[in-house]
Design a protein around this motif. Structure first.
Motif, short mmCIF file in Angstrom:
data_model
loop_
_atom_site.label_atom_id
_atom_site.label_comp_id
_atom_site.label_asym_id
_atom_site.label_seq_id
_atom_site.Cartn_x
_atom_site.Cartn_y
_atom_site.Cartn_z
N LEU A 122 16.15 28.01 -14.41
CA LEU A 122 14.89 28.63 -14.83
C LEU A 122 13.96 27.58 -15.44
CD1 LEU A 122 13.20 31.18 -15.29
CD2 LEU A 122 14.37 31.46 -17.47
N PHE A 164 13.93 40.20 -3.97
CA PHE A 164 13.93 38.86 -4.58
C PHE A 164 13.86 37.72 -3.55
CE2 PHE A 164 15.78 41.50 -7.93
CZ PHE A 164 14.98 41.13 -9.00
N LEU A 167 17.28 38.68 -15.11
CA LEU A 167 16.16 39.02 -14.22
C LEU A 167 15.26 37.81 -14.01
CD1 LEU A 167 14.53 41.20 -12.66
CD2 LEU A 167 13.27 41.59 -14.76
N LEU A 168 14.94 37.14 -15.10
CA LEU A 168 14.05 35.98 -14.98
C LEU A 168 14.72 34.86 -14.19
CD1 LEU A 168 12.54 35.98 -18.59
CD2 LEU A 168 11.48 36.77 -16.48
N GLU A 169 16.03 34.74 -14.37
CA GLU A 169 16.77 33.72 -13.61
C GLU A 169 16.74 34.04 -12.12
OE1 GLU A 169 20.59 33.72 -15.38
OE2 GLU A 169 19.96 32.56 -17.11
N LEU A 170 16.94 35.31 -11.81
CA LEU A 170 16.96 35.71 -10.40
C LEU A 170 15.60 35.49 -9.75
CD1 LEU A 170 19.07 38.97 -10.66
CD2 LEU A 170 19.74 36.85 -9.54
N GLN A 171 14.55 35.71 -10.53
CA GLN A 171 13.21 35.50 -9.98
C GLN A 171 12.94 34.03 -9.75
OE1 GLN A 171 10.92 37.66 -12.88
NE2 GLN A 171 10.79 39.46 -11.59
N ALA A 172 13.69 33.20 -10.45
CA ALA A 172 13.46 31.77 -10.33
C ALA A 172 14.39 31.11 -9.31
CB ALA A 172 13.65 31.11 -11.69
N VAL A 173 15.26 31.89 -8.72
CA VAL A 173 16.22 31.30 -7.76
C VAL A 173 15.48 30.74 -6.54
CG1 VAL A 173 18.01 31.91 -6.08
CG2 VAL A 173 18.19 32.70 -8.42
N ASP A 174 15.86 29.55 -6.15
CA ASP A 174 15.26 28.92 -4.97
C ASP A 174 16.08 29.33 -3.75
OD1 ASP A 174 13.98 27.42 -3.14
OD2 ASP A 174 14.73 25.49 -3.86
N HIS A 191 12.65 25.41 -12.75
CA HIS A 191 11.65 26.14 -11.97
C HIS A 191 10.31 26.16 -12.70
CE1 HIS A 191 10.00 29.25 -9.37
NE2 HIS A 191 9.63 29.90 -10.46
N LEU A 246 20.87 44.98 -10.94
CA LEU A 246 20.60 43.99 -11.99
C LEU A 246 21.62 44.08 -13.11
CD1 LEU A 246 18.49 41.86 -12.81
CD2 LEU A 246 17.30 43.63 -14.05
#
Lengths: 365, 206
Positions: free
Chosen positions: B197, B151, A49-56, B200, B179
Motif C-alpha cells: 500500500l 477489484f 480493503l485499502l490493501e486490496l484496492q492497491a493490489v497491482d 502504491h 472482505l
C-alpha cells in the motif's frame, strides 16, 4: 432504532473506504458494531480493503496466445464470406445497427415482392370465372356432336350423373335423342372427369400446402440456417432465464442465510447482554451486600465508638465534674469550717454574753 | 485515422461492437486489443489458475462475438454484456467439473489466518498477491466473480449487478462477506500488504 433503518449492511464498505472508526458518527459506530465485533476489527477490515484496492493485478498477469487472434481472424473472414445476410429484426430498427443502403434495398425488394404477389393473385382470380364458363359450355358442345335442340332438356339428368346414376341416361325414355353413342361417350368422359376431380380433392385434402411449394435448395438451406440460429437464440434466452432463476434462488438463499446469521448474531448479542446484565446485577448485589455488611460493621463500630464516646464523655464529664465537686466539697468543707468557727465564735460570744448577763444578774442579785 | 475516417481507438466499446456486427475487422481488432488481456486473466483467476483453460475460454468468448454478433443488444453496455457471457461460461465449467480441482500450490487452510509462529514462518517469504490468489481460490465462484469484477476489472456495483444479473444489494452483500473472510485469512500478511500500500501510494505521488 431509526439508525438501523438508515443503512444497509453493504454500506459498511463505503464507510470502510472513507472513514476511520474515529471519524464515524455515533449512529454509524453503532451500526458498524452491529456487524463487527470491535473497533479493532473495523480498523483491520479497513486496512485490508485499502490493501486490496492497491493490489497491482498486472504484476503476474498472463498474455493471450498469439494463435488465438490468428484463429479468430480466420473465423472472421469465413463469416464475412458467408454472404450477404441481413437480420430481419434489425432492418426496421431505428439506429445505426444496419447501414442505410441495406435497409433501403431490402425495403424496395420487399415492396416489389408484395406487388408481384398481389398481381399474380389478381390475375389468378380473374382467370377463374373463365374456367367455370368453359365447364358449363361443355353441354352445348353436344350440338357440335349432332345432338338435337332438345339436348338441353337432358340437364335434369345431370343430377343423376353426379349421383352416379348413369343408367337413367341410358334409358331411351329419358333420352330426347336417338343417337346414344356420342352421348354415352360424353357421359363416360364426364364420369372420368368427375372421378379425377374427386381424386384431386382427396389428394388436396390429404396433403399440406407446403408440399406444393417449389422451394429452391439454397432457400431450404437458408431456412435451415435461420431455424438453427433461431433455435440457438431461443436456447440462449431459455438458458439465460434458467440462470436468472438460479441466481434469484441463490440471492434468496444468500438473503435468508444473511438474515439467519443476523438473527443468530442478534440472539447472541441479546444473550450476551442478558448475561452481562445478570453479571452486573449479581455484582451489584455483591456490592450491596458488601456495602450492607460494611455498613453493619461500620454501624457497629459507630455504635461501639459512640458508646465508647459516651463513656468517654461521661468520663470526661466525670473528670470535669469531680474537681468541681471536689472544689465544691472543699468550699463546703471550708464553708463548714468557717461556719463551725463562726458558730464557735458566736457560741463563745453568746456564752460570754450569757456569762455577762449572768454576772450582771448575780451582781444585781 | 482509418481509411474511412474512423479512429477506432476513440470509439466506445458499444460502437465497436456494432461495427463488428457489420463485419468490420478493424473494429474487431480494436475490441480484441481492449479486452483480450483482461479476459484471459479473468478466466485464469476464475478457473483455478489454469492457463490453458483460460486461453481456450478467451478464444471461445471471442469466437462467440465473431459468430453471433447479433446477440449483442444495441444500447446495452458492452462491458457488462461481455462479462455476463464470461461469467456464464465459468458457471458452466464449474458445473461440468462439479468437484473443484486442487491447485498445485494449495496451502493448508489451518495456516491461513493463523497467527502462530509456524504460520508466520511459512508465509514469511510469500508475496501478498500469491496469498490473495490462494484465498480467492477458497471462495465460492459467485463471491470470487464479484470480487474480481470489482477489484481486478474495476467494474462499478451497478455494472457487476448487470453482468451477474442480480441486485446491487446482493453484490454489495457478497463483497462485504468476501472482505470479512479475506480480512481473516490475510491478517498474517498485513505487514506485506501495508508495504504494498505504501509503495502504491508512493508511486501515485511520484
Amino acid at each position: 432504532m431509526t439508525t438501523q433503518k438508515k443503512y444497509d449492511p453493504e454500506d459498511i464498505e463505503s464507510l470502510l473506504q472513507h472513514k476511520s472508526f474515529d471519524e464515524l458518527y455515533p449512529e454509524e459506530r453503532a451500526f458498524v458494531l452491529n456487524h463487527m465485533d470491535s473497533p479493532e476489527e473495523y480498523a483491520s477490515m479497513r486496512q485490508t480493503l485499502l490493501e486490496l484496492q492497491a493490489v497491482d493485478w498486472d504484476q503476474d498477469s498472463i498474455e493471450p496466445r498469439a494463435d488465438i487472434k490468428k484463429r479468430l481472424d480466420e473465423e472472421f473472414v469465413k463469416e464475412k464470406k458467408a454472404g450477404f445476410f441481413i437480420w430481419l429484426n434489425t432492418l426496421f430498427a431505428q439506429g445505426k445497427s444496419v447501414s442505410w443502403y441495406r435497409s433501403l434495398g431490402f425495403r424496395v425488394a420487399m415492396g416489389v415482392l408484395v406487388i408481384a404477389l398481389v398481381g399474380t393473385w389478381m390475375a389468378t382470380r380473374e382467370s377463374a370465372p373463365e374456367q367455370i364458363a368453359e365447364v358449363r359450355q361443355e353441354s352445348p358442345n353436344t350440338e357440335s356432336m349432332g345432338a338435337d335442340k332438345d339436348v338441353p332438356e337432358v340437364e335434369p339428368d345431370q343430377k343423376d350423373l353426379e349421383d352416379g346414376n348413369i343408367e337413367t341416361l341410358e334409358d331411351p325414355s329419358h333420352s330426347a335423342n336417338a343417337e346414344q353413342a356420342p352421348m354415352n361417350e360424353q357421359v363416360e368422359d364426364l364420369k372420368a372427369e368427375g372421378e379425377q376431380l374427386e381424386r384431386h380433392d382427396e389428394i388436396l385434402a390429404e396433403t399440406s400446402g407446403d408440399s406444393f411449394a417449389l422451394v429452391a435448395e439454397d432457400d431450404v438451406r437458408e431456412l435451415e440456417k435461420n431455424a438453427e440460429i433461431d433455435a440457438d437464440m431461443a436456447f440462449d434466452a431459455g438458458y439465460k432465464k434458467v440462470e436468472q432463476a438460479m441466481d434469484l434462488d441463490e440471492s434468496a438463499k444468500d438473503l435468508a442465510e444473511g438474515k439467519e446469521v443476523y438473527r443468530a448474531e442478534e440472539s447472541a448479542r441479546k444473550a450476551i447482554a442478558q448475561d452481562a446484565s445478570a453479571d452486573f446485577t449479581a455484582e451489584d448485589v455483591t456490592i450491596s451486600e458488601a456495602f450492607y455488611s460494611d455498613s453493619v460493621v461500620l454501624a457497629d463500630e459507630f455504635r461501639f465508638d459512640n458508646s465508647v464516646g459516651n463513656s468517654v464523655n461521661e468520663a470526661v464529664t466525670v473528670e470535669y465534674t469531680a474537681p468541681a465537686a471536689q472544689n465544691q466539697l472543699s468550699s463546703a468543707v471550708e464553708l463548714a469550717s468557717i461556719e463551725i468557727s463562726g458558730g464557735k465564735a458566736a457560741n463563745s460570744q453568746s456564752l460570754k454574753k450569757y456569762k455577762g448577763l449572768l454576772d450582771e444578774l448575780y451582781t444585781s442579785r | 485515422m482509418g481509411i474511412l475516417g474512423k479512429t477506432y481507438q476513440a470509439m466506445t466499446d458499444e460502437q465497436l461492437m456494432l461495427d463488428v456486427a457489420k463485419k468490420n475487422s478493424k473494429a474487431f481488432d480494436e475490441l480484441y486489443a481492449r479486452y483480450a488481456g483482461r479476459t484471459v486473466n479473468y478466466f485464469h483467476r476464475m478457473l483455478w489458475q489454469e492457463e490453458e483453460t483460460a486461453q481456450d475460454f478467451t478464444q471461445e468468448i471471442f469466437l462467440k462475438i465473431v459468430q453471433k454478433p447479433h446477440l449483442y443488444q444495441e444500447g446495452r453496455p458492452f462491458k457488462t454484456w461481455f462479462f455476463s457471457i464470461a461469467n456464464n461460461m465459468c458457471k458452466n465449467e464449474y458445473r461440468r467439473r462439479e468437484v473443484r480441482k486442487p491447485t498445485s500450490h494449495d496451502m493448508p487452510l489451518h495456516a491461513m489466518g493463523d497467527t502462530g509462529n509456524e504460520a508466520i514462518a511459512a508465509v514469511d517469504n510469500l508475496k501478498f498477491n500469491e496469498q490473495l490468489k490462494l484465498a480467492l481460490d477458497e471462495l465460492d465462484e459467485k463471491k470470487r466473480a464479484v470480487f474480481l469484477l470489482r477489484f481486478e476489472q474495476d467494474l462499478s456495483i451497478k455494472e457487476i449487478s448487470e453482468a451477474m444479473e442480480c441486485s446491487e444489494g446482493t453484490v454489495k452483500s457478497r463483497l462485504f462477506y468476501t472482505l470479512k473472510m479475506l480480512n481473516g485469512k490475510l491478517k498474517a500478511y498485513e505487514g506485506i500488504g501495508a508495504l504494498l500500500l505504501a509503495l502504491h501510494l508512493l508511486n501515485e505521488l511520484l
